[in-house]
Design an enzyme around this catalytic site. Sequence first.
Site, PDB file in Angstrom:
ATOM      1  N   LYS A  53       0.845  -1.205   0.000  1.00 46.03           N
ATOM      2  CA  LYS A  53       0.000   0.000   0.000  1.00 46.03           C
ATOM      3  C   LYS A  53       0.877   1.251   0.000  1.00 46.03           C
ATOM      4  O   LYS A  53       0.607   2.203  -0.735  1.00 46.03           O
ATOM      5  CB  LYS A  53      -0.930  -0.009   1.232  1.00 46.03           C
ATOM      6  N   GLN A  97      -5.206  -1.694   9.629  1.00 45.83           N
ATOM      7  CA  GLN A  97      -4.848  -2.953   8.990  1.00 45.83           C
ATOM      8  C   GLN A  97      -5.351  -4.118   9.842  1.00 45.83           C
ATOM      9  O   GLN A  97      -5.023  -4.219  11.021  1.00 45.83           O
ATOM     10  CB  GLN A  97      -3.313  -3.023   8.818  1.00 45.83           C
ATOM     11  N   ASP A 120     -11.311   2.517   3.611  1.00 46.83           N
ATOM     12  CA  ASP A 120     -11.540   1.075   3.447  1.00 46.83           C
ATOM     13  C   ASP A 120     -13.034   0.771   3.309  1.00 46.83           C
ATOM     14  O   ASP A 120     -13.407  -0.324   2.906  1.00 46.83           O
ATOM     15  CB  ASP A 120     -10.995   0.305   4.673  1.00 46.83           C
TER      16      ASP A 120
END
Length: 285
Positions: A53, A97, A120
């Site tokens: 990422k 995460q 997200d």
Amino acid sequence: MVAKIIDGVAIAKAVRVGIAARAQALAARGIQPSLTVIVVGENPASAVYVRNKVRACGEAGIHSDVVHFPGDATEDQILSRIRALNADQTVHGILVQLPLPQHISVRRLLETIAVDKDVDGFHLYNVGGLVIGQTVFPPCTPYGVQKILEHENIEIEGKNVTVVGASNIVGKPMALMLMQREATVAICHAKTRDLAQYTILADIVVVAAGKPGLIVAPMIRTGAVVIDVGINFLPNGKLVGDVDFEGVRQKASYITPVPGGVGPMTVTMLLENTVAAAERATKAA
Ligand code: NAP
């Protein structure tokens, strides 16, 4: 019939050119799109995903920070950092995460991220928005699948779609997004009786179960589109999806490979959501 193999790497590259141009346009106005990734503890798979990422952000002209907490950090320590990031106008996207250590509530963390920075798309507001077609940020993996279908000009409206897998991050949002596009959607999961009964009827099959070899050619209608989200490592170290690629490609019209199909699009859509967050923040200012 032999399927066209969809090149997810090429599609991701093309989409990222547009994202980088938008990041550059923002930079020209003195705004650098910025993503903060929160990591808790040491997880080797997460470390690889986070590295990917960060690299992808750099290539697209997006600033990224990784905030790394030790595995025994308290929930309150992480929550107060998220609140500070919510208030920081130079930060446009925040993601946590996953997975997290057992003692941390995933939902509490996700619900604390400001909705307009939830790149997200896992905040309840964004999840709920999917039901009525008003999501602020679509979750990245299903969003990537949608982009692939659009890129290949595959019609969704009026089609029968079967989604195999009903997780909160892939299967369920995927089904809702396709329903929003006026497909007729069946969602299957581990307790579905006679999976083939559903897949054989589908014009489009999206598979996200995490079970190698789950979908074989007799389960697929001739000419169907098959999108394989699965990521599985076989005991010999080989990376495969959930679909018997060689068998199914003899019958489908389109198929995504693993690797090189959906995977590259997931990070791409994270970049898309981050730049969109920065654009919206700029308009709102
Ligand atoms: P997950 O949370 O484990 O969910 C798997 C889903 O598949 C569950 O709904 C489960 O049913 C269902 N399932 C399991 N076995 C099945 C079977 N035999 N028949 C039908 N359904 C079955 O996994 P996930 O996070 O959604 O991820 C799914 C796969 O996609 C994994 O391989 C993951 O690594 C991969 N993935 C790839 C990307 C990418 O970027 N390419 C991104 C995310 C995930 P129940 O609900 O009944 O348990």
